[in-house]
Design a protein around this motif. Structure first.
Motif, PDB file in Angstrom:
ATOM      1  N   GLU A  56       0.807  -1.228   0.000  1.00 15.91           N
ATOM      2  CA  GLU A  56       0.000   0.000   0.000  1.00 15.91           C
ATOM      3  C   GLU A  56       0.836   1.272   0.000  1.00 15.91           C
ATOM      4  N   SER A  57       2.113   1.132   0.321  1.00 18.33           N
ATOM      5  CA  SER A  57       2.949   2.324   0.443  1.00 18.33           C
ATOM      6  C   SER A  57       3.302   2.878  -0.934  1.00 18.33           C
ATOM      7  N   ARG A  62      10.656   0.499   6.103  1.00 16.10           N
ATOM      8  CA  ARG A  62      10.835   1.264   7.346  1.00 16.10           C
ATOM      9  C   ARG A  62       9.484   1.689   7.906  1.00 16.10           C
ATOM     10  N   LYS A  63       8.617   2.187   6.995  1.00 18.73           N
ATOM     11  CA  LYS A  63       7.296   2.643   7.460  1.00 18.73           C
ATOM     12  C   LYS A  63       6.461   1.492   7.998  1.00 18.73           C
ATOM     13  N   ALA A  64       6.612   0.307   7.386  1.00 19.12           N
ATOM     14  CA  ALA A  64       5.852  -0.855   7.862  1.00 19.12           C
ATOM     15  C   ALA A  64       6.244  -1.176   9.312  1.00 19.12           C
ATOM     16  N   ILE A  65       7.535  -1.048   9.621  1.00 18.97           N
ATOM     17  CA  ILE A  65       7.959  -1.298  11.016  1.00 18.97           C
ATOM     18  C   ILE A  65       7.273  -0.295  11.950  1.00 18.97           C
ATOM     19  N   LYS A 104       3.160   1.260  16.037  1.00 15.37           N
ATOM     20  CA  LYS A 104       1.920   1.972  16.387  1.00 15.37           C
ATOM     21  C   LYS A 104       0.867   0.997  16.932  1.00 15.37           C
ATOM     22  N   ASP A 105       0.739  -0.152  16.271  1.00 15.94           N
ATOM     23  CA  ASP A 105      -0.183  -1.191  16.782  1.00 15.94           C
ATOM     24  C   ASP A 105       0.157  -1.528  18.229  1.00 15.94           C
TER      25      ASP A 105
END
Lengths: 204, 204
Positions: free
Chosen positions: B78-79, B88-91, B96-97
């Motif tokens: 999706e990025s 990096r954003k997925a990490i 956040k979860d």
């Protein structure tokens, strides 16, 4: 001859059995009877040294951590290679130990971190302390590697030390499941390349 | 409306309780009663779905692995960033979860690897299989990152994937002991720098 006292010798024997059994079966999967059988000491004698199974596990962790730490430091100090090469060779010496005696192929720290790392305050504290101490040591190694120009210096040595420690724990877990030391070889080789200074990324 | 069948819904509820309890207390530290209490199902119903606690743990691992895998893949797909930035954003989305719901801060895989990774053939097999599947996925991600020029290409993508996976497991264990998501932030930032192509080591 400077022999350890009998008491100290027994205590160490019990701790060593703890390292092997907790590593193999985890904390909850290891019964007191198994520990006593493995080191052939009576129950009363165990409680002379350790007040509870929990306190015993805390001391097993401290004992193991100190042993590994000393081994790591002396292997690097004895090497005549540059610092990064010395670190790579130290990993191979651990691999050799494990291959010579698979019982020492020890994932004690990640095993107990996962199972009881947040179970009680005393577990959390000893595990945090052990990790911090090891990361401090590795940080010093990377500081020296950076100062002598053999490691990249675009990341603080503390950050490199945490990365190295994390990778090591993951590799130890894979060694356990794969029944192989290949994950530690991967660690040695990958780190060696990744940590080269810019322009020397081929590891030469 | 396409609702899951009642049976499937109950099965998932039990599996989810297994993820949370094994993550928190380990395998041996979690009793069947705790699992039944957590998901409010009778014992007989549990045995309709799973033939033993061991078989249940195998299915918990498979269920958790599939969930995490799908989440990772869809977050990257999706990025709109380049591949390395997307990773990096997925990490950070996982972080956040974990911060929104600390119960999901899950070190299930390294926890069970350490505790029961070599306990029985079926444990070893499901854990090896789960790790292999995740490493395959990450390898594809790095392959794409190398092909599009956003990651260094002096190491095979498989080697990078193993490194990344090992670091992730070590970081999850530190998260547990430190009761903090900082180790995952360290992972995201350190990898991002280490994996830049030569000459872009500042991450810009």
């Amino acid at each position: 001859m400077n022999r350890p006292k009998r008491n100290e010798h027994n205590r160490e024997k019990i701790l060593q059995a703890g390292v092997e059994l907790f590593n193999k079966n985890g904390y909850h999967g290891t019964g007191l009877k198994q520990i006593l059988d493995a080191c052939q000491v009576p129950k009363g004698s165990f409680y002379n040294y350790f007040e509870s199974k929990e306190q015993f596990a805390v001391e097993v962790l401290a004992y193991h951590h100190q042993q590994e730490d000393e081994k790591w430091a002396s292997r690097i100090d004895e090497s005549e290679e540059n610092q990064l090469e010395a670190m790579r060779k130290a990993i191979y010496l651990f691999i050799k130990d494990y291959e010579t005696d698979p019982e020492t192929a020890c994932s004690l720290i990640p095993t107990l971190m996962g199972e009881i790392g947040n179970a009680t305050d005393s577990f959390r504290e000893i595990i945090r302390y052990s990790c911090e101490q090891i990361i401090d040591c590795i940080e010093e190694d990377f500081e020296k590697a950076q100062k002598t120009g053999c490691a990249r210096n675009d990341l603080p040595p503390r950050q490199l030390a945490k990365m190295f420690w994390d990778m090591w724990q993951g590799a130890l877990l894979r060694c356990k499941v794969e029944a192989s030391t290949q994950p530690l070889r991967d660690l040695a080789e990958t780190c060696y390349i990744l940590l080269q200074p810019p322009g020397r990324a081929d590891g030469k």
